[in-house]
Write an enzyme that holds these catalytic residues in place. Structure first.
Site, PDB file in Angstrom:
ATOM      1  N   THR A   9      89.825   8.192 -70.888  1.00 34.63           N
ATOM      2  CA  THR A   9      89.530   9.629 -70.807  1.00 34.63           C
ATOM      3  C   THR A   9      90.489  10.337 -71.752  1.00 34.63           C
ATOM      4  O   THR A   9      91.703  10.364 -71.516  1.00 34.63           O
ATOM      5  CB  THR A   9      89.718  10.159 -69.372  1.00 34.63           C
ATOM      6  OG1 THR A   9      88.739   9.552 -68.538  1.00 34.63           O
ATOM      7  CG2 THR A   9      89.535  11.678 -69.329  1.00 34.63           C
ATOM      8  N   LYS A  45      83.014  13.979 -68.808  1.00 29.96           N
ATOM      9  CA  LYS A  45      84.100  13.521 -67.925  1.00 29.96           C
ATOM     10  C   LYS A  45      85.023  14.683 -67.574  1.00 29.96           C
ATOM     11  O   LYS A  45      85.457  14.827 -66.427  1.00 29.96           O
ATOM     12  CB  LYS A  45      84.896  12.391 -68.590  1.00 29.96           C
ATOM     13  CG  LYS A  45      86.132  11.926 -67.808  1.00 29.96           C
ATOM     14  CD  LYS A  45      85.784  11.240 -66.480  1.00 29.96           C
ATOM     15  CE  LYS A  45      87.026  10.956 -65.636  1.00 29.96           C
ATOM     16  NZ  LYS A  45      87.797   9.805 -66.089  1.00 29.96           N
ATOM     17  N   LYS A  82      96.995  15.119 -66.629  1.00 27.23           N
ATOM     18  CA  LYS A  82      96.613  14.756 -68.002  1.00 27.23           C
ATOM     19  C   LYS A  82      95.192  15.222 -68.278  1.00 27.23           C
ATOM     20  O   LYS A  82      94.914  15.841 -69.313  1.00 27.23           O
ATOM     21  CB  LYS A  82      96.716  13.234 -68.187  1.00 27.23           C
ATOM     22  CG  LYS A  82      96.472  12.771 -69.609  1.00 27.23           C
ATOM     23  CD  LYS A  82      95.867  11.370 -69.676  1.00 27.23           C
ATOM     24  CE  LYS A  82      94.384  11.402 -69.469  1.00 27.23           C
ATOM     25  NZ  LYS A  82      93.682  10.121 -69.631  1.00 27.23           N
TER      26      LYS A  82
END
Lengths: 294, 294
Positions: free
Chosen positions: B95, B170, B238
């Site tokens: 990701t 995502k 993150k």
């Protein structure tokens, strides 16, 4: 049971009819006459005042719009309190302030009248089908008396705690809904800004950890630009105002709730109070100068 | 298929094993040697560099932590780009930033190497069970080449659009998750402040319009004060950073995302980066001076 029923709105009408279908003896009161005629045809007796709807009843149900309406029909002139006898259970199924609920309950208790707060979720579809969730606050013994009535109207009946706890849980429900809805709206905006098909995004994420009732039911409507109300912006604003007032009384800091309430205020200010809560998307579209789907 | 596999972390290890189980010919590279030994035992060949893991392969999968890691293993010295041949499909399942994805893809395209971005959701449990959701960006033809690999690792494979669209979706997933989670946390706080049993609240509202994966799966953990990670706060931070950076590139205003990111910053600052995302509750508990459940 012999039951009085005050408030024949979009929720009250089908709920009262379900009580009749279950064999209860229902006497209705409503301000406007149209719904009264409809319920008379369905077999209900009609009262001219809340007092009259409460006289001689084992239980009295109220389901009206807001806290002042509940105070008016229960404690006001010709109110439920004037007709109800000691031992009657007054069941308020409106969504109102937990604090006002406790004040009304205290006034009733002085006359030996028990009160339950029992707000519902499930919308008019759940009211018609008799599948409402009913969040009950008050004494367990009073709940047991009222249970046959609840079972005629709802499917999931949860005793949440003492008087006011039903309203508190209903407000928790609205807080969770609006946070979830904001997440769904922002995910759609993110996809739209990036030029990604929002239907693909919903397809990819709905079945996993991002999934929710709000995403599955309102996400596709937003993409199709269907803003017809399941639950109206104006009513959600009322509930968020109740939640914020109650949070103020409790000195609770809920920044997400505050943010969503501000965005709903913008939706309402744009004249969209009669649209469904999925119109929250439009506030974010306004911020971003893009439209999702369509 | 002959496939290189770079990155044997908590996700990469079970994913590579599922490729082996499905009969693919897998050559692994990982910085640390422990996971390499584990995969060698499971039947994988071991490469000493990403370049070597890419040489002679039909496809190369990378699954590492962040954008610079992907740039390093693909474009850096002894990187995938040095080993891959024209016609190889490079599939990044990390990701990372959609923008960095497109930059890496452009560098590969200059050598005739195709790239797909294919981040996943479903956690390590989904990686082990081979039931991941895989969000794919890139050319449809490249996806069809890679499909047997995806089918060995995941259950739901959605083509989201051109290169970078998988990463975008995502990040949409994470945006929706955090909004939903904030709603759940604030509902729990509201109940706790009002003195209502949070388990009763969850029981009453989970099955209706307030329901979500986050509420059903993390709500009870929060009430039991189980903060063990499914997905860690540090990793979510993150991802939210990536979402905020990407929103910045797109000039998208997402106030809910910004708020949740600040609350997660507070959780991290309190030393809770290794706890699960349900530790978001602790930021709100800190604001309110109460604890939920326990």
């Amino acid at each position: 049971m012999k039951v009085g029923f005050v408030g024949l709105g979009i929720m009250g009408r089908p709920m009262a009819k379900n009580l009749l279908k279950a064999g209860h003896n229902v006497t209705c009161y409503n301000r406007g006459s149209g719904p009264r005629d409809e319920l008379a045809e369905a077999g209900a007796a009609i009262a001219q005042t809340p007092k009259e709807a409460a006289a001689g009843m084992e239980a009295v149900i109220t389901i009206v719009t807001d806290s002042p309406d509940v105070e008016h029909v229960i404690l006001g002139p010709d109110g439920v309190i004037e007709g109800a006898a000691s031992g009657t259970v007054v069941i308020d199924m409106s969504t109102i302030s937990p604090e006002v609920t406790r004040r009304v309950g205290a006034a009733l208790a002085e006359r030996g009248i028990q009160m339950l707060d029992a707000p519902v979720s499930g919308g008019d579809a759940g009211a018609i089908a008799g599948t409402l969730s009913i969040m009950v606050g008050g004494e367990a013994a009073a709940l047991e008396k009222a249970r046959p009535l609840f079972e005629a109207m709802g499917q999931r009946i949860v005793h949440c705690g003492p008087l006011g706890a039903g309203q508190t849980v209903k407000l928790c429900n609205q807080v969770a809904i609006t946070g979830t809805l904001l997440g769904v709206c922002e995910a759609l905006l993110f996809a739209a800004k990036a030029g990604v098909d929002p239907n693909r995004m919903l397809e990819a994420v709905s079945a996993g950890a991002a999934g929710s009732w709000q995403m599955s039911n309102l996400g596709p409507k937003m993409v199709q630009r269907d803003f017809a109300p399941g639950f109206k912006v104006g009513l959600m604003r009322k509930d968020l105002r109740l939640a914020i007032e109650s949070a103020g009384h409790m000195q609770a800091a809920l920044p997400g709730l505050a943010l969503v309430a501000q965005l709903f205020a913008a939706v309402d200010a744009a004249g969209l109070g009669e649209e469904g809560t999925q119109a929250l998307l439009k506030a974010l579209e306004g911020l971003n100068g893009v439209a999702v789907g369509g």
